[in-house]
Design an enzyme around this catalytic site. Structure first.
Site, PDB file in Angstrom:
ATOM      1  N   HIS A  31      -2.259   7.034   7.109  1.00 20.48           N
ATOM      2  CA  HIS A  31      -1.604   8.209   6.724  1.00 20.48           C
ATOM      3  C   HIS A  31      -2.285   9.996   5.988  1.00 20.48           C
ATOM      4  O   HIS A  31      -1.131  10.459   6.247  1.00 20.48           O
ATOM      5  CB  HIS A  31      -0.749   7.343   4.940  1.00 20.48           C
ATOM      6  CG  HIS A  31       0.537   6.900   5.540  1.00 20.48           C
ATOM      7  ND1 HIS A  31       1.800   7.273   6.240  1.00 20.48           N
ATOM      8  CD2 HIS A  31       0.989   5.787   5.098  1.00 20.48           C
ATOM      9  CE1 HIS A  31       2.489   6.291   6.348  1.00 20.48           C
ATOM     10  NE2 HIS A  31       1.663   5.273   5.904  1.00 20.48           N
ATOM     11  N   GLY A  49       0.919  -1.106   0.507  1.00 19.08           N
ATOM     12  CA  GLY A  49      -0.086   0.278   0.046  1.00 19.08           C
ATOM     13  C   GLY A  49       0.413   1.176  -0.218  1.00 19.08           C
ATOM     14  O   GLY A  49       2.571   1.302   0.824  1.00 19.08           O
ATOM     15  N   CYS A  88       6.175  -0.344   7.399  1.00 18.98           N
ATOM     16  CA  CYS A  88       5.611   1.024   6.681  1.00 18.98           C
ATOM     17  C   CYS A  88       6.733   1.400   5.693  1.00 18.98           C
ATOM     18  O   CYS A  88       7.689   1.297   6.185  1.00 18.98           O
ATOM     19  CB  CYS A  88       5.604   2.265   7.094  1.00 18.98           C
ATOM     20  SG  CYS A  88       4.977   3.952   6.507  1.00 18.98           S
ATOM     21  N   LEU A  89       6.710   1.648   4.424  1.00 19.79           N
ATOM     22  CA  LEU A  89       7.942   1.446   3.362  1.00 19.79           C
ATOM     23  C   LEU A  89       8.190   3.094   3.653  1.00 19.79           C
ATOM     24  O   LEU A  89       9.578   3.458   3.505  1.00 19.79           O
ATOM     25  CB  LEU A  89       7.302   2.262   1.705  1.00 19.79           C
ATOM     26  CG  LEU A  89       6.622   0.687   1.566  1.00 19.79           C
ATOM     27  CD1 LEU A  89       6.280   1.223  -0.221  1.00 19.79           C
ATOM     28  CD2 LEU A  89       7.846  -0.407   1.398  1.00 19.79           C
ATOM     29  N   HIS A 110      -4.620   1.419   7.534  1.00 16.95           N
ATOM     30  CA  HIS A 110      -3.390   1.902   7.612  1.00 16.95           C
ATOM     31  C   HIS A 110      -2.687   3.477   6.324  1.00 16.95           C
ATOM     32  O   HIS A 110      -2.753   4.451   6.861  1.00 16.95           O
ATOM     33  CB  HIS A 110      -1.658   0.568   7.215  1.00 16.95           C
ATOM     34  CG  HIS A 110      -0.586   1.270   7.330  1.00 16.95           C
ATOM     35  ND1 HIS A 110       0.116   1.051   8.161  1.00 16.95           N
ATOM     36  CD2 HIS A 110       0.092   2.187   6.541  1.00 16.95           C
ATOM     37  CE1 HIS A 110       1.517   1.369   8.004  1.00 16.95           C
ATOM     38  NE2 HIS A 110       1.573   1.787   6.907  1.00 16.95           N
ATOM     39  N   GLU A 111      -3.998   3.114   5.803  1.00 14.98           N
ATOM     40  CA  GLU A 111      -2.919   3.833   4.543  1.00 14.98           C
ATOM     41  C   GLU A 111      -3.592   5.255   4.640  1.00 14.98           C
ATOM     42  O   GLU A 111      -3.738   6.764   4.352  1.00 14.98           O
ATOM     43  CB  GLU A 111      -3.636   3.875   3.058  1.00 14.98           C
ATOM     44  CG  GLU A 111      -2.615   1.914   2.333  1.00 14.98           C
ATOM     45  CD  GLU A 111      -1.013   2.703   2.606  1.00 14.98           C
ATOM     46  OE1 GLU A 111      -0.696   3.812   2.900  1.00 14.98           O
ATOM     47  OE2 GLU A 111      -0.573   1.523   3.015  1.00 14.98           O
ATOM     48  N   GLN A 155       3.156   9.792   1.300  1.00 13.11           N
ATOM     49  CA  GLN A 155       4.748   9.343   1.179  1.00 13.11           C
ATOM     50  C   GLN A 155       5.673   9.367  -0.418  1.00 13.11           C
ATOM     51  O   GLN A 155       6.384   9.307   0.596  1.00 13.11           O
ATOM     52  CB  GLN A 155       4.140   7.661   1.146  1.00 13.11           C
ATOM     53  CG  GLN A 155       3.953   7.199   2.805  1.00 13.11           C
ATOM     54  CD  GLN A 155       3.311   6.078   2.532  1.00 13.11           C
ATOM     55  OE1 GLN A 155       2.821   5.311   2.277  1.00 13.11           O
ATOM     56  NE2 GLN A 155       4.493   5.240   3.579  1.00 13.11           N
TER      57      GLN A 155
HETATM   58 CO    CO Z   1       2.682   2.798   5.437  1.00 14.25          CO
END
Ligand code: CO
Length: 161
Positions: free
Chosen positions: A136, A46, A90-91, A132-133, A51
């Site tokens: 963000h 995701g 998380c990226l 999660h997204e 991000q």
């Molecule tokens: Co993330």
């Protein structure tokens, strides 16, 4: 299409409340394509627009199930029930995972790249990825919610969001 640079915590853009999308144009379509390409390149499941440094309410999700890539603009979780506790990464926060309590089933409503509304019903890991997204987009990171945070450098795992 192009792969964008993924910004890392503590970049302040990750803490902003992202702006609602009002223009459904070619720029948005390119953004969605770039986000998907960037997510796949990073082996993520995701990605949210903040991000890649763009404070807009846009997410892409693909947890590798039969639904494939889901692009959603202005997503809102309109129903949720149940609980699940599980690991998240998380990226934007490399090398850390944490166990996060999430709703087990959700309904999320949003728009596609042309502005048409649609809903997604999700459970389990897909529901986790959406929560999660959407977090963000509100400046919330999994490390804010995790019951514990641990370093995974010695046992790297894929599936960051
Ligand atoms: Co993330």
């Amino acid at each position: 299409m192009s792969i964008r640079l993924i910004v890392k915590d503590p970049d302040p853009v990750l803490r902003e409340v992202a702006k609602e999308v009002t223009k459904f144009n070619a720029n948005l379509q390119k953004l969605l394509k770039d986000m998907a390409e960037t997510m796949y390149d990073a082996d993520g499941v995701g990605l949210a627009a903040p991000q890649i440094g763009i404070s807009k309410r846009v997410i892409v999700v693909d947890v590798g199930d039969e639904r494939g890539l889901i692009e959603m603009v202005n997503p809102v979780i309109v129903e949720q029930e149940g609980e699940q506790l599980g690991p998240e990464g998380c990226l934007s926060i490399p090398n850390l995972n944490g166990d996060v309590l999430r709703a087990d089933r959700i309904v999320v409503k949003g728009q596609d790249s042309s502005g048409q509304f649609f809903t997604v019903e999700a459970s389990g890991f897909l529901a986790r990825a959406f929560q999660h997204e959407v977090d963000h987009l509100n400046g919330i990171l999994f490390t804010d919610l995790a019951e514990n945070v641990y370093d995974i450098t010695e046992r790297p795992r894929k599936g960051g969001e």
